[in-house]
Design a protein around this motif. Structure first.
Motif, PDB file in Angstrom:
ATOM      1  N   LEU A  69       0.647  -1.376  -0.349  1.00  0.00           N
ATOM      2  CA  LEU A  69      -0.032  -0.236  -0.010  1.00  0.00           C
ATOM      3  C   LEU A  69       0.936   1.495  -0.090  1.00  0.00           C
ATOM      4  O   LEU A  69       0.513   2.327   0.305  1.00  0.00           O
ATOM      5  N   TRP A  70       2.120   0.972   0.806  1.00  0.00           N
ATOM      6  CA  TRP A  70       3.160   2.604   0.162  1.00  0.00           C
ATOM      7  C   TRP A  70       3.188   2.617  -1.404  1.00  0.00           C
ATOM      8  O   TRP A  70       4.941   2.020  -2.211  1.00  0.00           O
ATOM      9  N   GLU A  71       2.928   3.467  -1.892  1.00  0.00           N
ATOM     10  CA  GLU A  71       3.315   3.867  -3.477  1.00  0.00           C
ATOM     11  C   GLU A  71       4.447   4.293  -3.721  1.00  0.00           C
ATOM     12  O   GLU A  71       3.865   6.103  -3.400  1.00  0.00           O
ATOM     13  N   PRO A  72       4.706   4.445  -4.581  1.00  0.00           N
ATOM     14  CA  PRO A  72       6.487   5.455  -4.826  1.00  0.00           C
ATOM     15  C   PRO A  72       6.573   6.501  -5.468  1.00  0.00           C
ATOM     16  O   PRO A  72       5.354   6.102  -6.180  1.00  0.00           O
ATOM     17  N   GLU A  73       6.620   7.812  -5.075  1.00  0.00           N
ATOM     18  CA  GLU A  73       6.287   8.030  -5.185  1.00  0.00           C
ATOM     19  C   GLU A  73       7.111   8.536  -6.718  1.00  0.00           C
ATOM     20  O   GLU A  73       8.310   8.592  -6.063  1.00  0.00           O
ATOM     21  N   LYS A  74       6.781  10.064  -8.008  1.00  0.00           N
ATOM     22  CA  LYS A  74       7.967   9.635  -8.917  1.00  0.00           C
ATOM     23  C   LYS A  74       8.281  11.409  -8.190  1.00  0.00           C
ATOM     24  O   LYS A  74       7.616  11.954  -8.651  1.00  0.00           O
ATOM     25  N   GLN A  83       5.368   8.264   0.707  1.00  0.00           N
ATOM     26  CA  GLN A  83       3.972   8.312   1.867  1.00  0.00           C
ATOM     27  C   GLN A  83       3.314   6.927   2.442  1.00  0.00           C
ATOM     28  O   GLN A  83       3.004   6.208   1.779  1.00  0.00           O
ATOM     29  N   LEU A  84       4.030   6.609   3.122  1.00  0.00           N
ATOM     30  CA  LEU A  84       2.979   5.942   4.650  1.00  0.00           C
ATOM     31  C   LEU A  84       1.458   6.228   3.933  1.00  0.00           C
ATOM     32  O   LEU A  84       0.958   6.941   3.602  1.00  0.00           O
ATOM     33  N   THR A  89       0.511  13.285   6.253  1.00  0.00           N
ATOM     34  CA  THR A  89       1.992  13.902   4.972  1.00  0.00           C
ATOM     35  C   THR A  89       4.003  13.488   6.057  1.00  0.00           C
ATOM     36  O   THR A  89       4.459  13.793   5.176  1.00  0.00           O
ATOM     37  N   ASN A  90       3.659  13.759   7.094  1.00  0.00           N
ATOM     38  CA  ASN A  90       4.888  14.220   8.214  1.00  0.00           C
ATOM     39  C   ASN A  90       5.317  12.650   8.266  1.00  0.00           C
ATOM     40  O   ASN A  90       6.757  12.033   8.717  1.00  0.00           O
ATOM     41  N   THR A  91       4.502  11.793   7.935  1.00  0.00           N
ATOM     42  CA  THR A  91       5.018  10.330   7.831  1.00  0.00           C
ATOM     43  C   THR A  91       5.592   9.692   6.461  1.00  0.00           C
ATOM     44  O   THR A  91       5.157  10.391   5.662  1.00  0.00           O
TER      45      THR A  91
END
Length: 219
Positions: A69-74, A83-84, A89-91
């Motif tokens: 469920l943690w999808e990496p950002e481009k 993000q978790l 948004t702080n995690t």
């Protein structure tokens, strides 16, 4: 976007503790022999990960595994960033990789710079930390836990720093401090399944020769 504030910084001082323009203690359930505490000077074998719950990404010559469920950002700032799945948004989970020669930096210097940034940050207030040096036969690593306060909410960053063939690795998971027990073993699974050129970053065959607490104020 929380990555914006770092685009003007030199790569050697991009420290994940302050990604949100923004970091405590050790315990792990020892229910099986393969689960070993860092404090006991042992590294455990990376256990098999359920593909329903985990996904492994091939990023250049590294393999990085994290919950599905943690999808990496481009993005172009970090080797890997996500993000978790918790709407905060702080995690986040992040991997940074720095060439020591190219950036004229050592692992020790990297940690000193991290500490300076940690103390000087005015948006995220430093509370406490613990840092331990793990000395192997052919390398040394540092495991740290850092607690910070963002608008009266405590966050904990679990961080492993190591150097492999001239490359510094900074692997950090930042979570709400109250959820440490939920995430600690998960972070171990991430670390002990991390591969570089098909070799585990940490292997149970590697013996830790010694472990030392580190005081960054005098390091």
């Amino acid at each position: 976007m929380i990555l914006e504030c770092y685009r003007l910084l030199p790569i050697m001082i991009i420290i994940p503790l302050w990604i949100s323009c923004n970091f405590n203690t050790n315990s792990i359930n020892n229910t099986e022999k393969e689960y070993l505490k860092v404090d006991e000077l042992q590294i455990r074998k990376g256990k098999s990960l359920n593909p329903k719950d985990w996904h492994c990404y091939e990023v250049q010559y590294d393999r990085i595994c994290c919950p599905v469920l943690w999808e990496p950002e481009k993005q172009n700032n970090f080797l890997f960033f996500t993000q978790l799945n918790d709407s905060d948004t702080n995690t986040f989970f992040v991997v940074l990789r720095h060439d020591e020669e190219l950036n004229n930096i050592t692992l020790d210097n990297y940690l000193r710079e991290a500490y300076i940034q940690l103390k000087d940050d005015t948006n995220e207030i430093f509370k406490e930390y613990s840092l331990r040096e793990l000395v192997f036969e052919n390398k040394k690593s540092f495991y740290g836990e850092f607690t910070t306060d963002i608008r009266d909410s405590l966050f904990l960053s679990l961080a492993m720093y190591t150097e492999v063939k001239g490359i510094i690795y900074d692997i950090t998971l930042k979570i709400p401090a109250k959820e440490r027990e939920v995430y600690y073993e998960l972070f171990q699974d991430i670390l002990f399944n991390y591969k570089i050129n098909e070799h585990f970053l940490f292997s149970e065959r590697e013996e830790i020769n010694s472990i030392h607490p580190i005081d960054l104020s005098t390091f």
